[in-house]
Write an enzyme that holds these catalytic residues in place. Structure first.
Site, PDB file in Angstrom:
ATOM      1  N   LYS A  13       0.831  -1.214   0.000  1.00 50.04           N
ATOM      2  CA  LYS A  13       0.000   0.000   0.000  1.00 50.04           C
ATOM      3  C   LYS A  13       0.864   1.262   0.000  1.00 50.04           C
ATOM      4  CE  LYS A  13      -2.173  -1.078   3.825  1.00 50.04           C
ATOM      5  NZ  LYS A  13      -1.579  -2.413   4.106  1.00 50.04           N
ATOM      6  N   ARG A  88      -9.359   2.210   9.367  1.00 52.52           N
ATOM      7  CA  ARG A  88      -9.001   0.811   9.640  1.00 52.52           C
ATOM      8  C   ARG A  88     -10.228  -0.007  10.041  1.00 52.52           C
ATOM      9  NH1 ARG A  88      -3.471   0.055  10.005  1.00 52.52           N
ATOM     10  NH2 ARG A  88      -2.227   1.898  10.437  1.00 52.52           N
ATOM     11  N   ARG A 123      12.063 -10.338   4.449  1.00 50.43           N
ATOM     12  CA  ARG A 123      12.708  -9.031   4.656  1.00 50.43           C
ATOM     13  C   ARG A 123      13.873  -9.155   5.630  1.00 50.43           C
ATOM     14  NH1 ARG A 123       7.890  -4.904   6.173  1.00 50.43           N
ATOM     15  NH2 ARG A 123       6.837  -4.789   4.180  1.00 50.43           N
ATOM     16  N   ARG A 156      13.214  -8.312  11.594  1.00 49.67           N
ATOM     17  CA  ARG A 156      12.503  -7.524  12.612  1.00 49.67           C
ATOM     18  C   ARG A 156      11.412  -8.391  13.243  1.00 49.67           C
ATOM     19  NH1 ARG A 156       9.814  -2.380  10.393  1.00 49.67           N
ATOM     20  NH2 ARG A 156       8.656  -4.057   9.406  1.00 49.67           N
ATOM     21  N   ARG A 167      -1.040 -10.248  12.641  1.00 51.37           N
ATOM     22  CA  ARG A 167      -1.437  -8.979  12.007  1.00 51.37           C
ATOM     23  C   ARG A 167      -2.457  -9.216  10.890  1.00 51.37           C
ATOM     24  NH1 ARG A 167       3.872  -6.118  10.230  1.00 51.37           N
ATOM     25  NH2 ARG A 167       2.485  -4.401   9.710  1.00 51.37           N
TER      26      ARG A 167
END
Length: 209
Positions: A13, A88, A123, A156, A167
């Site tokens: 996004k 949200r 990542r 992370r 999430r």
């Protein structure tokens, strides 16, 4: 053109909003940045928000909406904007509508959960300088070593598979219902986000035309 980008965490996004923002010459407005700026500037709504944050509480929707309204009155939003980080929830979307904040298009980036988990768990971030890599899409020259400064590359906590799945669950429960909300209003446009960045951008431009 007034836009929102919907989609799960890691759907791209922010990347697409940044590209479209430059192409259309309209600002991307992050609710997080707005909150910080309003608090720093000491605006009436910023003062309210700070009181909640200092007390360790979530800033209520009506205060966040007030900050959004203050920001949208600025001259750089006259030709449109992209709202990032809001709404949200259905409650926030209804509050925006009530405040007279309308959107021309709501772009939903559709990416399967498995693709998101793979994308985000790949990542790597440099512990020293913060440079970002990806084991498949943008690997470092030497494994787990930053190209820029030679620092150690780490995963992370946010990108760990179990965190990503949590999430995603929150997204499906709280945010995904917004797709039906905006579809009813004829604003929703879906775009497959599991293609290359360039292909996704082209698809976004097509639904904006």
């Amino acid at each position: 053109m007034k836009l929102i980008f919907l989609g799960p965490p890691g759907a791209g996004k922010g990347t697409q909003a940044s590209i479209i923002s430059k192409k259309l010459g309209i600002p991307t407005i992050s609710t997080g940045d707005m909150l910080r700026a309003a608090i720093k500037a000491g605006t009436p709504t910023g003062v309210k928000a700070k009181a909640f944050m200092d007390a360790g509480k979530l800033v209520p929707d009506e205060v966040v909406i007030g900050i959004v309204e203050e920001r949208l009155e600025q001259s750089d939003c006259a030709r449109g904007y992209i709202l990032d980080g809001m709404p949200r929830t259905i409650a926030q979307a209804e509050a925006l509508e009530k405040g007279g904040i309308e959107f021309d298009r709501v772009i939903s980036l559709e990416v399967k959960d498995e693709v998101i988990v793979k994308r985000m768990s790949g990542r790597r971030v440099c512990a020293k300088c913060g440079a970002t890599f990806h084991v498949e899409n943008m690997p470092p020259k030497a494994q787990d070593v930053c190209d820029a400064c030679g620092g150690e590359l780490i995963i992370r906590a946010d990108d760990a598979p179990e965190t990503v799945r949590k999430r995603l669950n929150i997204y499906h429960e709280e945010t995904e219902p917004l797709k039906a909300f905006y579809a009813e209003r004829g604003k929703l446009r879906g775009v497959f986000g599991d293609q290359t960045m360039e292909e996704t951008t082209k698809a976004v431009e097509e639904v904006l035309a």
